[in-house]
Design a protein around this motif. Structure first.
Motif, mmCIF file in Angstrom:
data_model
loop_
_atom_site.group_PDB
_atom_site.id
_atom_site.type_symbol
_atom_site.label_atom_id
_atom_site.label_comp_id
_atom_site.label_asym_id
_atom_site.label_seq_id
_atom_site.Cartn_x
_atom_site.Cartn_y
_atom_site.Cartn_z
ATOM 1 N N ASN A 48 -0.800 -12.805 -11.761
ATOM 2 C CA ASN A 48 -0.003 -12.120 -12.153
ATOM 3 C C ASN A 48 1.104 -11.877 -11.097
ATOM 4 N N HIS B 249 3.817 -8.882 -9.143
ATOM 5 C CA HIS B 249 4.081 -7.392 -9.035
ATOM 6 C C HIS B 249 5.456 -7.297 -8.184
ATOM 7 N N LEU C 200 1.825 -5.085 -2.611
ATOM 8 C CA LEU C 200 0.654 -4.702 -2.965
ATOM 9 C C LEU C 200 -0.048 -4.673 -1.463
ATOM 10 N N GLY D 235 1.070 -0.082 -6.553
ATOM 11 C CA GLY D 235 0.436 -0.804 -7.753
ATOM 12 C C GLY D 235 -0.203 0.190 -8.642
ATOM 13 N N TYR E 52 5.631 -0.320 -12.882
ATOM 14 C CA TYR E 52 6.175 -1.586 -13.079
ATOM 15 C C TYR E 52 7.756 -1.271 -13.249
ATOM 16 N N TYR F 3 -5.876 -2.830 -12.572
ATOM 17 C CA TYR F 3 -4.357 -3.219 -12.393
ATOM 18 C C TYR F 3 -4.087 -3.379 -11.128
ATOM 19 N N ASP F 4 -3.337 -4.648 -10.770
ATOM 20 C CA ASP F 4 -2.801 -5.013 -9.445
ATOM 21 C C ASP F 4 -3.643 -4.925 -8.147
#
Length: 198
Positions: A110, A112, A116, A120, A125, A152-153
């Motif tokens: 992914n 971002h 990070l 995150g 987003y 997530y992330d």
């Protein structure tokens, strides 16, 4: 195309929820590659620009819903048929189900639009990220490319690149800088990962 050539060609599947600028950039980057090909773009939104861009660039576009991703294994079965070497999330906003993560370990990445582990998590987003970065008076931001896990992330970081934040920066101007980093580095990192997978 001979069977030997088919076997040696690395296949990419892209998941995208939005306009598809990163998906388009990745497709174009590998358009003339002899051994790496984007074979499908999947989206959870009928109106996603990513599906239209894929269609125009002769890449198979596939629309799916929550049922197909999380409950019926329809998306998992499509991926099994394709057998991709890498699954790329490019602005895909749903959490990847455990069934797919388990089927394709270390094969889902992914991107971002922040550094990070900062900025995150669920709901972070696009412009929301850039707004938060500026409101917190950060001196720099950037992109993170990482492996996907069930949170997530939070997957292992593969690559980061930074950009300085100017005094008069706005979420829009920061977004433009971040997009440039994404367009430059995302295809290169994908290529590196695939070339490293012997």
């Amino acid at each position: 195309m001979s069977d030997e050539t088919k076997k040696s060609t690395k296949k990419i599947v892209i998941f995208a929820s939005g306009s598809g600028t990163n998906a388009e950039n990745i497709i174009n980057y590998f358009q003339n590659s002899k051994n790496i090909e984007v074979v499908a773009v999947l989206s959870n939104r009928r109106s996603a620009g990513a599906l239209k861009k894929a269609h125009h660039l002769n890449v198979r576009p596939l629309l799916f819903d929550k049922e197909a991703l999380y409950y019926s294994h329809e998306v998992l079965n499509v991926l099994r048929d394709i057998d991709p070497d890498l699954i790329v999330l490019a602005g895909f906003l749903w959490l990847m189900p455990t069934s797919i993560l388990e089927e394709f370990p270390e094969k889902i990445i992914n991107i971002h639009p922040a550094l990070l582990p900062k900025y995150g998590g669920k709901g972070m987003y696009g412009e929301r990220v850039h707004k938060a970065v500026i409101e917190n008076n950060e001196k720099k931001s950037g992109i993170t490319i990482h492996y996907v896990n069930p949170v997530y992330d939070e997957g292992q970081v593969i690559f980061q690149e930074t950009v300085l934040i100017e005094e008069n920066e706005t979420p829009e101007s920061l977004a433009a800088k971040i997009h440039q980093l994404e367009y430059k580095h995302f295809p290169e990192v994908i290529q590196q990962l695939l070339e490293d997978k012997k």
